[in-house]
Design a protein around this motif. Structure first.
Motif, PDB file in Angstrom:
ATOM      1  N   LEU A 185      -2.036  10.533  -4.271  1.00 55.75           N
ATOM      2  CA  LEU A 185      -2.483   9.294  -4.878  1.00 55.75           C
ATOM      3  C   LEU A 185      -2.164   8.150  -3.929  1.00 55.75           C
ATOM      4  N   LYS A 186      -2.873   7.058  -4.071  1.00 58.96           N
ATOM      5  CA  LYS A 186      -2.533   5.878  -3.284  1.00 58.96           C
ATOM      6  C   LYS A 186      -2.710   4.636  -4.146  1.00 58.96           C
ATOM      7  N   LEU A 187      -1.667   3.827  -4.168  1.00 57.52           N
ATOM      8  CA  LEU A 187      -1.687   2.542  -4.865  1.00 57.52           C
ATOM      9  C   LEU A 187      -1.960   1.464  -3.821  1.00 57.52           C
ATOM     10  N   THR A 188      -3.105   0.817  -3.934  1.00 57.99           N
ATOM     11  CA  THR A 188      -3.507  -0.119  -2.886  1.00 57.99           C
ATOM     12  C   THR A 188      -4.581  -1.056  -3.416  1.00 57.99           C
ATOM     13  N   SER A 189      -4.697  -2.200  -2.786  1.00 57.27           N
ATOM     14  CA  SER A 189      -5.796  -3.121  -3.102  1.00 57.27           C
ATOM     15  C   SER A 189      -7.005  -2.854  -2.219  1.00 57.27           C
ATOM     16  N   ASN A 190      -6.878  -1.907  -1.292  1.00 56.48           N
ATOM     17  CA  ASN A 190      -7.973  -1.608  -0.363  1.00 56.48           C
ATOM     18  C   ASN A 190      -9.120  -0.898  -1.072  1.00 56.48           C
ATOM     19  N   ILE A 191     -10.254  -0.885  -0.415  1.00 50.53           N
ATOM     20  CA  ILE A 191     -11.408  -0.115  -0.872  1.00 50.53           C
ATOM     21  C   ILE A 191     -11.724   0.932   0.183  1.00 50.53           C
ATOM     22  N   PRO A 192     -12.401   2.022  -0.193  1.00 55.08           N
ATOM     23  CA  PRO A 192     -12.630   3.119   0.766  1.00 55.08           C
ATOM     24  C   PRO A 192     -13.322   2.691   2.050  1.00 55.08           C
ATOM     25  N   GLN A 193     -14.182   1.707   1.957  1.00 54.24           N
ATOM     26  CA  GLN A 193     -14.914   1.298   3.156  1.00 54.24           C
ATOM     27  C   GLN A 193     -13.986   0.698   4.208  1.00 54.24           C
ATOM     28  N   LYS A 194     -12.840   0.197   3.796  1.00 56.35           N
ATOM     29  CA  LYS A 194     -11.911  -0.432   4.729  1.00 56.35           C
ATOM     30  C   LYS A 194     -10.633   0.382   4.925  1.00 56.35           C
ATOM     31  N   ASP A 195     -10.534   1.508   4.277  1.00 53.76           N
ATOM     32  CA  ASP A 195      -9.305   2.307   4.367  1.00 53.76           C
ATOM     33  C   ASP A 195      -9.684   3.772   4.459  1.00 53.76           C
ATOM     34  N   PRO A 196      -9.744   4.344   5.666  1.00 54.94           N
ATOM     35  CA  PRO A 196     -10.177   5.746   5.823  1.00 54.94           C
ATOM     36  C   PRO A 196      -9.249   6.750   5.154  1.00 54.94           C
ATOM     37  N   THR A 197      -7.990   6.375   4.891  1.00 52.73           N
ATOM     38  CA  THR A 197      -7.091   7.333   4.224  1.00 52.73           C
ATOM     39  C   THR A 197      -7.518   7.590   2.788  1.00 52.73           C
ATOM     40  N   LEU A 198      -8.388   6.758   2.236  1.00 53.33           N
ATOM     41  CA  LEU A 198      -8.870   6.970   0.870  1.00 53.33           C
ATOM     42  C   LEU A 198      -9.967   8.020   0.813  1.00 53.33           C
ATOM     43  N   GLU A 199     -10.454   8.443   1.963  1.00 55.63           N
ATOM     44  CA  GLU A 199     -11.508   9.455   1.991  1.00 55.63           C
ATOM     45  C   GLU A 199     -11.128  10.664   2.831  1.00 55.63           C
ATOM     46  N   ASP A 200     -10.050  10.579   3.557  1.00 59.00           N
ATOM     47  CA  ASP A 200      -9.640  11.682   4.420  1.00 59.00           C
ATOM     48  C   ASP A 200      -8.179  11.996   4.130  1.00 59.00           C
ATOM     49  N   ASN A 208       0.857  -1.185   0.000  1.00 59.93           N
ATOM     50  CA  ASN A 208       0.000   0.000   0.000  1.00 59.93           C
ATOM     51  C   ASN A 208       0.894   1.235   0.000  1.00 59.93           C
ATOM     52  N   ILE A 209       0.860   1.987  -1.086  1.00 65.33           N
ATOM     53  CA  ILE A 209       1.838   3.052  -1.284  1.00 65.33           C
ATOM     54  C   ILE A 209       1.139   4.395  -1.418  1.00 65.33           C
ATOM     55  N   TYR A 210       1.532   5.321  -0.571  1.00 65.45           N
ATOM     56  CA  TYR A 210       1.059   6.698  -0.617  1.00 65.45           C
ATOM     57  C   TYR A 210       2.018   7.511  -1.481  1.00 65.45           C
ATOM     58  N   ILE A 211       1.457   8.357  -2.336  1.00 64.09           N
ATOM     59  CA  ILE A 211       2.267   9.230  -3.182  1.00 64.09           C
ATOM     60  C   ILE A 211       1.786  10.653  -2.985  1.00 64.09           C
ATOM     61  N   ARG A 212       2.691  11.529  -2.586  1.00 62.09           N
ATOM     62  CA  ARG A 212       2.348  12.948  -2.430  1.00 62.09           C
ATOM     63  C   ARG A 212       3.316  13.772  -3.273  1.00 62.09           C
ATOM     64  N   ILE A 213       2.769  14.571  -4.164  1.00 61.14           N
ATOM     65  CA  ILE A 213       3.555  15.444  -5.047  1.00 61.14           C
ATOM     66  C   ILE A 213       3.249  16.878  -4.651  1.00 61.14           C
ATOM     67  N   THR A 214       4.262  17.595  -4.223  1.00 60.50           N
ATOM     68  CA  THR A 214       4.095  18.962  -3.726  1.00 60.50           C
ATOM     69  C   THR A 214       4.940  19.893  -4.572  1.00 60.50           C
ATOM     70  N   ALA A 215       4.288  20.834  -5.248  1.00 61.73           N
ATOM     71  CA  ALA A 215       4.989  21.738  -6.165  1.00 61.73           C
ATOM     72  C   ALA A 215       4.910  23.164  -5.645  1.00 61.73           C
ATOM     73  N   LYS A 241      -4.825  -7.883  -7.766  1.00 64.98           N
ATOM     74  CA  LYS A 241      -5.638  -6.766  -8.237  1.00 64.98           C
ATOM     75  C   LYS A 241      -5.426  -5.573  -7.327  1.00 64.98           C
ATOM     76  N   THR A 242      -5.129  -4.438  -7.916  1.00 64.84           N
ATOM     77  CA  THR A 242      -4.861  -3.246  -7.117  1.00 64.84           C
ATOM     78  C   THR A 242      -5.439  -2.037  -7.827  1.00 64.84           C
ATOM     79  N   HIS A 243      -5.416  -0.905  -7.134  1.00 66.70           N
ATOM     80  CA  HIS A 243      -6.008   0.318  -7.683  1.00 66.70           C
ATOM     81  C   HIS A 243      -5.075   1.494  -7.409  1.00 66.70           C
ATOM     82  N   LEU A 244      -5.107   2.457  -8.313  1.00 70.54           N
ATOM     83  CA  LEU A 244      -4.475   3.743  -8.058  1.00 70.54           C
ATOM     84  C   LEU A 244      -5.591   4.760  -7.848  1.00 70.54           C
ATOM     85  N   TYR A 245      -5.709   5.236  -6.614  1.00 69.70           N
ATOM     86  CA  TYR A 245      -6.698   6.263  -6.283  1.00 69.70           C
ATOM     87  C   TYR A 245      -6.056   7.626  -6.504  1.00 69.70           C
ATOM     88  N   CYS A 246      -6.710   8.440  -7.307  1.00 68.63           N
ATOM     89  CA  CYS A 246      -6.193   9.767  -7.659  1.00 68.63           C
ATOM     90  C   CYS A 246      -7.131  10.799  -7.048  1.00 68.63           C
TER      91      CYS A 246
END
Length: 1090
Positions: free
Chosen positions: A465-480, A265-272, A323-328
């Motif tokens: 962005l976050k690369l993860t197999s999680n879904i929002p219902q089980k991973d609060p970082t995908l919504e907050d 589960n990988i968090y990606i933060r790009i700050t410009a 199976k994984t997802h990239l949340y943008c």
């Protein structure tokens, strides 16, 4: 995920959480490594905000409720009790036990794949012309991938990297640009500003900085000016253009973090940050893609798939990946330097920056490249055409061709001359062309964010962005997004904890930051390296066969067994994006301090049967696997073994034995192939020292005869001693190795004798009594002539030094008996090639060395002379004596000469992109330092040498070693005026608040002023400075200030894990330094203690 703009902004840029001011000093971050995302307070508009102690992030969303500790490290400390070291060390232990695959994802994407040997399918071996930079965005790679701040899994099945557009460039900025070998006045060279700022060994946290101009990138200007400059002129760099004037550029930070217990589960933060004076627009385009694996085989392999399964979600389907997802995430609007959004006061979510998801195929654009119809309308460079209008208009120019590659296949194998194979221009349709797949599916994808009117002087835009197999219902970082940031901050604090555990003590903040960037850079320069030699040479079934002539271009045809598909440590992922055998050995020394498992893997791999030839030769590098690098593999293997034993309390004897067995083959290869006359005098070719000789040492001599190399013979003596040491260590566990130790002892003695004395009436002496130096010599039958060039060639014999403890010798009666017999019965050898072996040194120790005491003093007299080898920044590779007194010889009407060149090379030998005729190289300095430390263990404080020569000040050899270490640190450290020698006096690099804290780790350094030269991101062996800082940084003075000698190291000769040193100190492990404040850095790290 859509939320109110203000609520998002409050989550993303909220004030410090409660308790953050109580962070302990031991976890204080290096200020230059901390990204300060703007808060709601207003900093001074003209300078960046001051960076304080690290914030304590909010509790991890995965933490337990109730009274459980808030942070993962606190919960882990509670769980492990006294066994707790650091969170990162716990992850390393998990990875080692295969409980968690923490290293599955890492920075394994190259900085440059174009123009590599692997991608060269030409008939003339011109890799630069066959696959130029202009092709890279449109043409698929066969053997690897590249990108900016890229990551991938450890088999490179899926890649992610950064692309940008400033609305001025003619194409997206998706890879680093540089001039090719023929274009550069000193060979290939990257022309970008970027920094590897931080990484933990498991890549649980990583940080990268790229400086992107707001003006059009000067691609053509950089090529033209460098082509027009001669070798006598310095290189033309991007800072020499006007694109960074008035600070009109973006600081783009890329951070990666992993879940506390989820390595996939990988968090990606790009700050410009907009550093310029005016508002500006920026497109941030993170890209996710599959390498092309389907265009080479018959039948083709099935394609994996990327698809949009929600407005801001890309789903990854691959038969070898879960199976994984990239949340943008939608991004908040840009904020100003005061932390306020530019639409402050406007409610609603209509001003959030929603990404547009783009999809295409990772297939070559034959239409653009060669004017041939594409099989699919969606191709690799589709995002350039979709986003950059001018890119669509450049088809004619590009299709006219800049490469010898042809249109016949993905790898561009030409069946005709280069001009006709360029293809003709094919115009872009005018009726609203469709470049990206409207069905939102493909093998390459991107999330396109557009930030308009970002305020100047510190305005900021953020992408998450976050690369993860999680879904929002089980991973609060995908919504907050606030929780998202907290996880990244917690990983950063854990990285602080890990690096502070290495340097507890009195090391300056500046040296700590240098050490951390050096180690972080070494961890960033890991790369997935794939090269299956027989497939590369024969070509792919689905592609036209390569030209038959390519089989005879390089000696790589002799390496058909080579099958590389591994994560390897690279010298420099842009300039040298391939392994080099002796570079790798040096990389492993500092790497072993932070990750001994990875270091051991590197050393083990090159001796495995899919790398090493059956005859025992180790591959050198991809341009010529058969070339010869110095034999340092045994030294590095034993050093890594001892570092792990000392710092982590583990003895990996199976590793040592496995590599030792393979090195027996390699040693035999050296003896059979490089000692042509069987006289123990070795030739080896250039031996990594490129242009150090008066002749090209890899080619036949124009004088005829054979070159007898002082360094080649010394390297073999050094090899013997390291094999002897390893055999004695293994003999503690298996007595069979005692006889092997005796064999290497005798072999060393005969090499020493042959190097220094007459043999059967033939003058083969490589020692010059008058000059007090070792020199190369040319031999013609029974005659020979020395080549009196004062260079590293004459210093390398000092490497062959080993001190044996009497307790160790007494432990092996067979070895002791054989050694004593040799001393008694071969006095003509054993009493003349070194300090008499009957004599004992301090503590009754034995000394094995090529240089006797008299010769050692004679060599040091020149080495420590500031008008010869001793610079303010280390030991030069060639004596400065040759500046006014070059040495040369005329052969067949042609003058061959060596003179002192402190900077870049003035010749084209070995491509002209490195120089061993004066500059300072950290790798060879490192071995000189260790040799002096070993000599000191024998001679003790009684042997003092004037240092510097002529100064009237005398030091023992331990103090001299420390002095050289400090001078090397002075290359990187700030002096009393705030300058760093490596910056070469550049005002911006030294004093600009957005540059001054960052350093580059160059390939080598100017012999007079210490400025950086060659590859600019060679944290491979220049990362050795981290080891020097850990060893003696506590006593290092500021550059340009008087020296105050301090003691260097204790208990050099610990033979067990719990032994006391000769000073009576308890042995300590590295990790105990977390609580043991009595240790100043790693002062107990030394050649024979570890």
């Amino acid at each position: 995920m859509a939320t109110n703009v203000r609520s998002i902004q409050q989550k993303l840029f909220r004030p410090d959480p409660p308790g953050s001011q109580n962070t302990s000093d031991s976890q204080k971050p290096d200020s230059a490594l901390t990204i300060s995302i703007p808060k709601t307070v207003t900093p001074p508009p003209s300078v960046p905000p001051k960076l304080g102690k690290p914030q304590e992030p909010n509790p991890s969303p995965t933490s337990n409720g109730g009274n459980a500790p808030r942070f993962y490290r606190d919960r882990l400390r509670q769980k492990l009790g006294p066994a707790y070291k650091t969170v990162e060390q716990y992850r390393l232990d998990q990875d080692g036990r295969r409980e968690r695959h923490w290293k599955r994802w890492g920075p394994y994407v190259s900085d440059r794949q174009w123009a590599t040997v692997r991608e060269d399918y030409s008939g003339d071996g011109d890799a630069w012309a066959h696959f130029p930079h202009e092709h890279a965005r449109s043409r698929t790679y066969r053997w690897g991938e590249d990108g900016i701040a890229g990551i991938s899994d450890n088999h490179q099945r899926l890649c992610l990297s950064l692309a940008l557009w400033n609305e001025q460039d003619r194409m997206l900025k998706e890879r680093l640009f540089g001039v090719s070998g023929p274009q550069g006045n000193h060979g290939e060279d990257v022309k970008e500003l970027y920094y590897y700022l931080d990484s933990t060994p498991t890549h649980s946290y990583m940080k990268f900085l790229y400086k992107y101009p707001q003006k059009a990138y000067p691609y053509e200007d950089l090529v033209r000016e460098n082509q027009n400059r001669g070798r006598e002129v310095v290189e033309f760099e991007v800072l020499d253009t006007d694109v960074f004037d008035e600070d009109r550029y973006w600081d783009v930070f890329v951070e990666y973090a992993k879940d506390e217990d989820g390595p996939d589960n990988i968090y990606i933060r790009i700050t410009a940050y907009n550093r310029g004076p005016d508002t500006a627009n920026l497109h941030i385009i993170p890209q996710l893609w599959f390498p092309n694996t389907w265009s080479w085989a018959i039948p083709p392999q099935p394609r994996p798939n990327l698809s949009a399964t929600a407005n801001t979600r890309i789903t990854v389907i691959h038969d070898k990946l879960d199976k994984t997802h990239l949340y943008c995430f939608p991004s908040p609007p840009p904020v100003g330097p005061d932390g306020r959004p530019i639409n402050d006061g406007v409610e609603g979510d209509e001003d959030t920056v929603e990404p547009e998801l783009l999809f295409t195929e990772n297939d070559s654009n034959f239409l653009r490249l060669w004017g041939v119809q594409n099989k699919s309308p969606f191709v690799k460079d589709a995002f350039h055409d979709h986003i950059v209008p001018v890119h669509r208009q450049s088809v004619h120019q590009f299709a006219n061709g800049r490469s010898k590659a042809g249109p016949e296949g993905e790898n561009g194998n030409p069946n005709s001359d280069s001009e006709s194979s360029s293809g003709r221009a094919t115009p872009v349709p005018l009726d609203n062309p469709q470049f990206i797949n409207p069905d939102k599916t493909g093998t390459k994808s991107a999330a396109h964010y557009i930030f308009k009117d970002v305020p100047g002087r510190g305005g900021c835009a953020v992408v998450r962005l976050k690369l993860t197999s999680n879904i929002p219902q089980k991973d609060p970082t995908l919504e907050d997004e606030g929780l998202f940031d907290d996880v990244i901050e917690e990983r950063r604090v854990e990285a602080d904890e890990f690096y502070y555990s290495l340097t507890q003590g009195y090391v300056s903040d500046d040296l700590r930051a240098i050490m951390r960037q050096a180690l972080g850079g070494m961890l960033w320069t890991k790369q997935y390296y794939k090269f299956i030699a027989n497939e590369w040479l024969e070509g792919d079934p689905a592609q036209p066969p390569p030209p038959p002539s390519r089989k005879f271009l390089r000696s790589n045809k002799d390496w058909m067994h080579l099958y590389a598909s591994d994560i390897l440590s690279m010298p420099d992922k842009w300039e040298y994006p391939y392994f080099a055998a002796w570079d790798s050995a040096f990389h492993c020394i500092p790497l072993a301090v932070v990750d001994p498992a990875f270091a051991k893997k590197q050393l083990d791999l090159l001796t495995r049967e899919w790398y090493m030839k059956p005859d025992g030769q180790i591959p050198a590098y991809e341009w010529n696997f058969s070339d010869v690098n110095p034999p340092v593999h045994a030294w590095a293997t034993f050093r890594v073994f001892k570092i792990e034993r000392k710092l982590y309390g583990r003895e990996d004897v199976p590793f040592l034995e496995r590599v030792f067995q393979k090195l027996l083959l390699n040693f035999t290869w050296w003896v059979n192939r490089k000692d042509a006359g069987g006289a123990n005098v070795f030739e080896g070719g250039f031996l990594g020292l490129d242009n150090i000789g008066v002749f090209n040492r890899s080619e036949p001599l124009p004088t005829g005869g054979a070159l007898r190399q002082a360094d080649g013979t010394a390297w073999m003596a050094f090899y013997c001693l390291n094999m002897l040491s390893m055999a004695l260590e293994l003999a503690k566990h298996n007595p069979v190795y005692e006889d092997i130790a005796s064999k290497f002892f005798e072999h060393f003695i005969f090499i020493a004798d042959a190097m220094t004395y007459h043999n059967s009436g033939v003058n083969l002496s490589l020692w010059n009594e008058k000059d007090g130096m070792y020199y190369d010599a040319i031999q013609w039958g029974h005659d020979s002539m020395q080549l009196p060039v004062r260079s590293l060639v004459g210093l390398i014999p000092l490497y062959a030094t080993l001190t044996l403890e009497p307790s160790l010798v007494n432990r092996f009666p067979g070895f002791k008996k054989r050694m004593e017999w040799f001393i008694e019965n071969k006095p003509e050898v054993s009493s003349r090639n070194m300090a008499n072996m009957k004599d004992r040194g301090r503590g009754e120790r034995f000394l094995l060395a090529l240089a006797s005491k008299e010769r050692l003093i004679s060599i040091l007299e020149k080495m420590l002379d500031e008008s010869e080898f001793f610079s303010e920044h280390g030991i030069r590779s060639l004596s400065k004596l040759h500046k006014d007194h070059p040495w040369g010889i005329e052969v067949n009407g042609q003058r061959h000469e060596v003179s002192y060149w402190p900077g870049e090379s003035k010749s084209g030998m070995f491509g002209g992109n490195s120089n061993w005729r004066g500059p300072i190289w950290l790798a060879v300095n490192f071995l000189l330092i260790e040799s002096l430390q070993r000599f000191h263990q024998y001679y003790g404080d009684e042997l003092e040498v004037e240092c510097p020569t002529g100064s009237g000040e005398y030091m023992n050899l331990r103090q001299i070693a420390e002095e050289i270490q400090h001078r090397i640190m002075h290359i990187f450290g700030r002096d009393i005026h705030g300058r760093r020698a490596l910056n070469g006096g550049n005002q911006k690099l030294d004093f600009d608040p957005f540059f001054r804290d960052y350093v580059w780790f160059y390939e080598y350094f100017h012999g007079d002023d210490g400025r950086g030269l060659g590859a600019s991101h060679q944290t491979g062996w220049s990362g050795l400075v981290a080891y020097h800082i850990l060893q003696s940084g506590a006593s290092c003075r500021l550059p340009k200030t008087p020296r105050t000698p301090r003691s260097l190291a204790h208990h050099y000769f610990d033979e067990t894990l719990d032994s006391r040193s000769e000073y009576g100190d308890e042995a300590h492990s590295l990790m105990s330094a977390v609580s043991a404040n009595d240790l100043n850095t790693l002062g107990d790290v030394s050649p024979d203690a570890l």
